[in-house]
Design a protein around this motif. Sequence first.
Motif, short mmCIF file in Angstrom:
data_model
loop_
_atom_site.label_atom_id
_atom_site.label_comp_id
_atom_site.label_asym_id
_atom_site.label_seq_id
_atom_site.Cartn_x
_atom_site.Cartn_y
_atom_site.Cartn_z
N PHE A 81 0.49 -1.19 -0.23
CA PHE A 81 -0.22 -0.47 0.05
C PHE A 81 0.96 1.41 0.33
CE2 PHE A 81 -2.02 3.49 1.92
CZ PHE A 81 -3.34 3.87 1.59
N LEU A 82 1.61 0.94 0.80
CA LEU A 82 2.86 2.27 1.00
C LEU A 82 3.62 2.54 -0.15
CD1 LEU A 82 4.55 2.18 4.57
CD2 LEU A 82 3.09 3.82 3.69
N TRP A 83 4.11 1.51 -0.72
CA TRP A 83 4.31 1.31 -2.81
C TRP A 83 3.90 1.83 -3.63
CZ3 TRP A 83 6.94 -3.61 -1.88
CH2 TRP A 83 7.77 -3.95 -0.74
N SER A 84 2.48 1.45 -3.84
CA SER A 84 0.93 2.73 -4.39
C SER A 84 0.98 4.08 -4.46
CB SER A 84 0.12 1.50 -4.85
OG SER A 84 -0.81 1.42 -3.28
N GLU A 85 1.27 3.87 -3.01
CA GLU A 85 1.03 5.43 -2.98
C GLU A 85 2.18 6.59 -3.44
OE1 GLU A 85 -1.97 6.92 -0.21
OE2 GLU A 85 -2.40 5.65 -1.69
N SER A 86 3.32 6.16 -2.61
CA SER A 86 4.79 6.63 -3.13
C SER A 86 4.40 7.11 -4.71
CB SER A 86 5.54 5.63 -2.58
OG SER A 86 7.08 6.34 -3.13
N LEU A 87 4.42 5.73 -5.38
CA LEU A 87 3.77 5.68 -7.31
C LEU A 87 3.04 7.43 -7.63
CD1 LEU A 87 4.75 5.23 -10.03
CD2 LEU A 87 3.31 2.37 -9.24
N ALA A 88 2.30 6.70 -6.90
CA ALA A 88 0.64 8.21 -6.79
C ALA A 88 1.17 9.32 -7.20
CB ALA A 88 -0.12 7.37 -6.10
N VAL A 89 1.89 9.51 -5.72
CA VAL A 89 2.69 10.92 -5.40
C VAL A 89 3.45 11.31 -6.84
CG1 VAL A 89 1.78 11.55 -2.84
CG2 VAL A 89 3.86 10.64 -3.84
N LEU A 90 4.52 10.07 -6.65
CA LEU A 90 5.64 10.38 -7.87
C LEU A 90 4.43 10.69 -9.11
CD1 LEU A 90 8.76 10.33 -8.92
CD2 LEU A 90 8.37 7.91 -9.21
N ALA A 97 -5.61 14.24 -4.42
CA ALA A 97 -6.16 13.45 -5.29
C ALA A 97 -5.27 12.49 -5.65
CB ALA A 97 -6.14 14.21 -6.66
N SER A 98 -3.85 12.52 -5.13
CA SER A 98 -3.05 11.25 -6.30
C SER A 98 -2.53 10.29 -4.50
CB SER A 98 -1.44 12.23 -5.76
OG SER A 98 -1.71 12.92 -6.34
N ILE A 101 -5.85 8.08 -4.88
CA ILE A 101 -6.28 7.42 -5.86
C ILE A 101 -6.38 5.57 -5.84
CG2 ILE A 101 -3.75 7.65 -6.88
CD1 ILE A 101 -7.15 7.76 -8.85
N VAL A 102 -4.76 5.48 -4.88
CA VAL A 102 -5.37 4.14 -4.72
C VAL A 102 -6.71 3.49 -3.73
CG1 VAL A 102 -4.33 2.11 -2.90
CG2 VAL A 102 -2.94 3.38 -4.79
N PRO A 103 -7.38 4.25 -2.82
CA PRO A 103 -8.15 3.82 -2.21
C PRO A 103 -9.71 4.02 -3.43
CG PRO A 103 -6.56 4.76 -0.39
CD PRO A 103 -6.31 5.35 -1.81
N PHE A 104 -9.62 5.17 -4.05
CA PHE A 104 -11.05 5.42 -4.55
C PHE A 104 -11.44 3.85 -5.73
CE2 PHE A 104 -12.07 7.17 -8.71
CZ PHE A 104 -13.18 7.74 -8.83
N VAL A 105 -9.58 3.53 -6.48
CA VAL A 105 -10.08 2.85 -7.17
C VAL A 105 -10.32 1.54 -6.41
CG1 VAL A 105 -8.99 0.98 -8.21
CG2 VAL A 105 -7.75 4.04 -8.75
N ALA A 106 -10.45 0.96 -5.56
CA ALA A 106 -10.48 -0.65 -4.34
C ALA A 106 -11.53 0.05 -4.55
CB ALA A 106 -9.50 -0.69 -3.77
N GLY A 107 -11.94 0.70 -3.51
CA GLY A 107 -13.20 1.66 -3.09
C GLY A 107 -14.89 1.26 -5.06
N ALA A 147 -7.06 8.54 2.53
CA ALA A 147 -6.03 8.15 2.51
C ALA A 147 -4.82 6.57 2.98
CB ALA A 147 -5.05 9.18 2.31
N LYS A 148 -5.74 5.64 3.60
CA LYS A 148 -5.07 4.83 4.85
C LYS A 148 -5.94 3.71 3.84
CE LYS A 148 -4.82 5.55 8.93
NZ LYS A 148 -3.77 6.07 9.60
N PRO A 149 -5.11 2.60 4.42
CA PRO A 149 -5.23 0.99 4.33
C PRO A 149 -6.71 0.18 4.14
CG PRO A 149 -4.04 1.20 5.64
CD PRO A 149 -4.58 2.01 5.77
N TYR A 150 -7.69 0.89 4.94
CA TYR A 150 -8.47 0.53 5.02
C TYR A 150 -10.25 -0.02 3.95
CZ TYR A 150 -7.12 2.03 9.60
OH TYR A 150 -6.38 2.48 10.59
#
Length: 436
Positions: A81-90, A97-98, A101-107, A147-150
Amino acid sequence: MIRGSEADPPRAGRPSLQMSRTEQLVLATLLAVSAVIRIQQYTAGRALWTDEAMLALSVAIRSPLELLEPLYYSQVAPPVFLWSESLAVLIGGVNEASLRIVPFVAGLLVPYLVWHVGERLFNRTSTMIAVALAGFAPAMVFYSNEAKPYGVDALVTVGLVLLALPALERPNEQSVWTKLLLAGVVSIWASASAVFVLAGISGALAADSTIAPSRRVRRLGAGALAWGGAFAAAYLTVYRKGIDDPYMRDFWQDTYLKIQSPDELAHSLVLVLRSLLWIFLGESSVLASFAGVVGVALFLLVALLGPLLIGVGRVGRDHGWIGVSMLAGPSLAMTAASLNGTYPIAGRLVVFQVPLWCLLIGYGYDWIASRVFVSYSRITAGVLTASVVVAGLPVTGRWTVRQMQWSSSRELIAFEEASNRDGEPVYVTARGAPTC
């Protein structure tokens, strides 16, 4: 028993292969409306609040390897999760928004995958109910924009179960088992709660007497070695930090299940009901705002916990211990961990169970409707589901678990940028929180 293929005739609890136009329209509407709600929440650009900002600080300034080290502000999150967040902000920069985005797609994916699991196990009515509950539950909406992993935990749960079904339906195909084995290893690094889901899946594999004993032993041994080894490594390098952290231990000390005395048993029941309240109603929902404590407690017991238990019983009747272990096993494993003092029972930490609970509640509602109004069972099931959805609607018009808009931090930053024209440094105390 969970068995069969698309060539098999429909059996009890299994839907026919062709959906009617009405069913297609209902499903498409449920998925579309749940997606629109999540898109509205995501595009509203709610400011980061304290928990999000504390985790975002590590994501924004650390390298992927550094994210394996203890995070700032006692935060703990799965490495994937942290690495996907890191890629998103990169890619998109350090902004709301960045980071979301990962929790949004999961949702967006969770209700869709709930449908695919349900249609392989249950009839269409109970599966539609499960999709509606997963799509509109306040916690599921909220953690699709957090922006949390739940929210990702919930996706991992339903994804693992979906991968486990082919391994149980076609036990002689090595490829489906290999996919499940590899997915289980990755999931442990992607979700702290995946170990509970894998425990349930392992129980289902162990209960499947149609698999040759020698093959069953080999697969269970391979699963124990691969999944157990991955969990041990993840626990020692990442998850243990949160459990051993004095602040986190103190923070969660009153949220562990205990059954040694009547008072402790009552407290444990309160924890369960509070989690159901957090997930399906929220603290500022229509029901929670007007029904009072007793009314809310009765609603949770009658409309959610009761049907959930009925669903478990019905799964046991239709699919045996295999189905019970796969869908209710994660809850039992989580309960055991909580009784052992290693896993708190709190709303956000049990969100990973929501897809499975929605499936079980849907199965329970379908049974209730078929017994109360036999000729109008689908209408009755729809009314029951709509009652839960309406009861959880936010009275303020903002579809969040806690009806707040943490905008003060953005306003503060905007004020500082506008007033600090000379570029003077702004000092923050060592113990200052990263956001208001």
